[in-house]
Design a protein around this motif. Structure first.
Motif, short mmCIF file in Angstrom:
data_model
loop_
_atom_site.label_atom_id
_atom_site.label_comp_id
_atom_site.label_asym_id
_atom_site.label_seq_id
_atom_site.Cartn_x
_atom_site.Cartn_y
_atom_site.Cartn_z
N PRO A 196 0.83 -1.21 0.00
CA PRO A 196 0.00 0.00 0.00
C PRO A 196 0.86 1.26 0.00
O PRO A 196 0.51 2.26 -0.63
N ALA A 207 2.10 1.91 -3.40
CA ALA A 207 0.96 2.33 -4.22
C ALA A 207 0.65 3.80 -3.98
O ALA A 207 0.38 4.56 -4.91
N ARG A 208 0.72 4.23 -2.73
CA ARG A 208 0.44 5.63 -2.41
C ARG A 208 1.51 6.53 -3.00
O ARG A 208 1.22 7.59 -3.53
N LEU A 234 -1.24 5.55 -7.11
CA LEU A 234 -2.15 4.57 -7.69
C LEU A 234 -3.56 4.77 -7.15
O LEU A 234 -3.75 5.09 -5.98
N THR A 235 -4.54 4.57 -8.01
CA THR A 235 -5.93 4.66 -7.57
C THR A 235 -6.71 3.52 -8.20
O THR A 235 -6.16 2.76 -9.00
N LEU A 277 -5.20 0.01 -6.56
CA LEU A 277 -4.90 0.43 -5.20
C LEU A 277 -5.69 -0.42 -4.20
O LEU A 277 -5.15 -0.85 -3.18
N ARG A 278 -6.93 -0.65 -4.51
CA ARG A 278 -7.76 -1.44 -3.60
C ARG A 278 -7.27 -2.88 -3.49
O ARG A 278 -7.50 -3.54 -2.48
N TYR A 331 -9.92 2.94 -0.95
CA TYR A 331 -10.10 4.31 -1.44
C TYR A 331 -10.88 4.28 -2.75
O TYR A 331 -10.42 3.75 -3.75
N THR A 381 -12.01 -4.83 -1.32
CA THR A 381 -10.55 -4.72 -1.23
C THR A 381 -9.94 -6.10 -1.06
O THR A 381 -10.61 -7.04 -0.62
N GLY A 388 -2.16 -7.44 -3.12
CA GLY A 388 -1.50 -6.45 -3.95
C GLY A 388 -0.86 -7.02 -5.20
O GLY A 388 -0.02 -6.37 -5.82
N GLY A 422 -9.80 4.16 -11.90
CA GLY A 422 -9.39 4.89 -10.70
C GLY A 422 -9.88 6.32 -10.68
O GLY A 422 -10.88 6.65 -11.30
N ASN A 478 -1.16 4.73 -12.69
CA ASN A 478 -1.13 3.27 -12.54
C ASN A 478 0.00 2.67 -13.36
O ASN A 478 0.64 1.71 -12.94
#
Lengths: 370, 326
Positions: A212, A215-216, A220-221, A225-226, A232, A252, A256, A312, A338
């Motif tokens: 995560p 990803a942040r 990433l969205t 990301l989920r 989110y 979720t 990952g 996203g 992404n």
């Protein structure tokens, strides 16, 4: 672009794209390879650039609406939604309740067909040709429904400031309900054919893992990301339209990896069906378009509007200077960020895994090269 | 050879060669059609429909198209190798047909080493693919060629090991001899594991999905075939179908009792019907597998071979030997 000279005599450079079946459009990835192992993948963008943001500055704001649909041809209605949303926010116009419901219904149908196409394409990237034909069969039903109400099958230009172009009728509602039933009956088949397939699982489990935190950092969205466990979703995080009125989950996963992204999207299909069902049940009567003046001048100032596209977070940022033409328009597209994680997670993996990885990112290149 | 038998022998050779060519082209036609139609069924679409009844003439039209296409040679390709590769792939595919027993009488030659002859000739295809990939001067082709060699060399081992079990039981390399040994019971019922290993290995040997890594159109954009157009391409395809036919024929000969089946009139010739029926059932099975499964990854493919198929086939061979000794 990497300019490092070849450090090993066994290394070579492989151009994946701009024309390659697994790059989903005109994406080029320069791969520094050692045998079949990727040492350094570098995406190169810009082969399909059409200056949409610049075009927004040279034409009146309603004139930009067709452009919105052409950036991401798989989520045209959601791009519509974002654009009319930002204009409404800047101009202080409010859409009618019925219009908001229609927007949500058509947007969710749009999301469903995008996810269905992605499902087929991911498996196609892994070498199985048949599932894409099944998802196309489902997708065709959505396109037929949307064609009836919007008049086109892919690049919809259906939403307007204050509402939508055309009202939906009972036939539309009945067909959508029929479709929901159909799609639910199809999901167990995909479960058997794809999710349960041993080769598929071996190909995607543990591939392209990220945390995560990573990803942040890359911004990433969306489902990607989920898949890393961050719940989110703009529909919940920054509620827009009438989404807060519906009861749905944000699926979720924690792994990952590609399989997690796959599972998230498949579960999103079910959630979208839930939203559709509720929206159809509660569809209010009333005008489908608010009364707006013929010519709206955008006031000076700026506004942002974020919507959840199938890939996203999609953000429109519009700056007006009091004239009919926007001063500046900036669009934040999900595929771009992404894609940016690709060099990070794909170094050291096999060429075949890169196909799985790009497939699970669900890239739409024209959206990046807007 | 004396003078009296020279002419009939020559005629016999000619006739056999003509028959082999007819089988190769006929099989390519039938397989091309079956592949499309079955793929259509699996994917809930009709498949070819326009040309002829149920699209039956589609293959003929495709043939005309492919012959008419320009044969392009990439600029920096190794021209002789590039041009010879499709022929090198296709030509040896004819030879095994000379020894395959379609019925007790319909066979070119019943060689004492029939089985070894087929395996030896079929192995040339690996070389052809390597030559095609190398000669194309394309990195994707090269990767495909390299994959092909690693894959074919690996899968030949379990294939040969299971084959040895059959040879231990029958005591012969002659294909007729092996079929004759199955008169009472087919070997698939005696050694089902060997059949499974052998069939999986043949699917891999013929580069069919899910083991179509030398081609891998979604990763390598068609692999060793990337640069081939027109007849070069179609020769590779024809070769692939012929090798599939040979592989399935071998499976039928080794495990499914060859031409054995319910008695027919003029069985010495007509029992070929049973042979073809069994072969095409297996071919359709291959088509089914292809249109259902995703492609495996290369390391998974090799691991599957070295970690599972080879040990299992070794154990199988040992068990067979012990059982025979008892």
């Amino acid at each position: 672009m990497s300019t490092t000279p070849q450090s090993s005599e066994y290394r070579y450079v492989l151009n994946m794209g701009p024309q390659h079946p697994s790059t989903h459009g005109v994406l080029r990835v320069i791969l520094e390879m050692e045998g079949e192992y990727i040492v350094d993948p570098q995406p190169v963008l810009g082969y399909g650039h059409r200056m949409h943001e610049k075009m927004a500055e040279s034409r009146s704001w309603p004139g930009f609406l067709p452009n919105a649909a052409r950036m991401d041809y798989l989520a045209a209605l959601i791009y519509n939604h974002g654009y009319v949303g930002v204009v409404e926010r800047l101009a202080g116009i409010e859409a009618t309740p019925r219009a908001e419901y229609i927007r949500v219904i058509t947007s969710e149908l749009n999301r469903l067909q995008s996810h269905l196409l992605w499902l087929g394409v991911l498996v196609l990237d892994l070498g199985a040709f048949t599932p894409i034909m099944y998802t196309f069969e489902d997708r065709e039903k959505i396109l037929d429904i949307l064609e009836d109400v919007t008049g086109s099958r892919l690049t919809y230009c259906y939403m307007r400031v204050g509402g939508v172009v055309r009202d939906i009728d009972d036939k539309f509602v009945a067909r959508t309900r029929e479709y929901i039933k159909w799609q639910r009956s199809r999901m167990p088949m995909y479960d058997k054919l794809v999710t349960g397939n041993i080769i598929f699982r071996k190909r995607v489990e543990g591939i392209g893992e990220f945390t995560p935190d990573l990803a942040r950092r890359y911004g990433l969205t969306g489902p990607v990301l989920r898949a890393a466990g961050v719940p989110y979703d703009i529909r919940r995080a920054e509620p827009y339209s009438v989404y807060p009125e519906f009861d749905f989950e944000i699926p979720t996963e924690t792994a990952g990896d590609c399989m997690a992204a796959y599972r998230v999207r498949v579960r999103e299909i079910e959630q979208s069906l839930r939203i559709l069902e509720q929206a159809l049940d509660r569809l209010p009567e009333g005008p489908f378009r608010a009364k707006t003046p013929k010519k709206i001048k955008l006031p000076a100032g700026d506004a942002s509007y974020a919507v959840e596209s199938p890939r996203g977070e999609l953000v429109y940022h519009l700056t007006g200077d009091g004239s009919e033409v926007p001063y500046r328009m900036k669009i934040r597209v999900p595929s771009f960020s992404n894609l940016s994680i690709l060099p990070e997670v794909c170094s050291g993996m096999l060429l075949s895994d890169l196909c799985a990885c790009m497939g699970s990112l669900d890239l739409v290149i024209p959206e990046i090269d807007r | 050879m004396n003078e009296t038998s020279f002419l009939p022998e020559l005629l016999r050779i000619l006739f056999t060669v003509v028959c082999a060519i007819v089988i190769v082209f006929g099989n390519a036609l039938v397989m091309g059609y079956l592949e499309r139609k079955f793929a259509g069924r699996f994917q809930r679409r009709p498949g070819p429909m326009e040309v002829g009844w149920q699209g039956i003439l589609q293959l003929a039209v495709d043939g005309v198209k492919l012959v008419g296409k320009q044969l392009l040679v990439p600029k920096h390709a190794d021209k002789p190798l590039y041009l010879i590769a499709p022929i090198l792939s296709f030509a040896p595919a004819l030879l095994p047909l000379l020894v395959i027993p379609f019925s007790p009488k319909l066979q070119g030659r019943d060689l004492d080493i029939g089985l070894i002859f087929i395996l030896a000739v079929v192995a040339i295809n690996v070389l052809a693919i390597l030559v095609a990939g190398w000669g194309s001067n394309n990195k994707y082709s090269m990767l495909g060629a390299m994959r092909s060699v690693a894959q074919n060399v690996a899968y030949e081992i379990p294939m040969l090991l299971t084959l040895l079990s059959v040879i231990l039981v029958t005591n012969t390399f002659s294909l007729q001899g092996i079929i004759a040994a199955q008169e009472k019971i087919w070997f698939i019922f005696v050694m089902p594991v060997a059949f499974l290993i052998f069939f999986v290995a043949t699917v891999a040997e013929t580069n069919r999905a899910p083991f179509d890594l030398p081609e891998a159109e979604s990763e390598l954009t068609a692999g060793f075939m990337t640069e081939y157009s027109g007849m070069g391409f179609s020769l590779f395809f024809m070769a692939e179908y012929t090798y599939m036919f040979i592989a399935c024929s071998l499976t039928v000969i080794l495990f499914l009792g060859g031409w054995h089946g319910p008695p027919l009139p003029f069985a010495e010739y007509t029992s070929a019907l049973w042979f073809f029926l069994k072969v095409y059932v297996l071919l359709i099975l291959m088509i089914w597998i292809r249109w259902t499964f995703p492609r495996v990854r290369f390391d998974q493919l090799l691991n599957f071979c070295w970690k599972y198929l080879v040990p299992f086939s070794l154990v199988h061979l040992m068990v067979t030997a012990v059982v025979l000794k008892i």
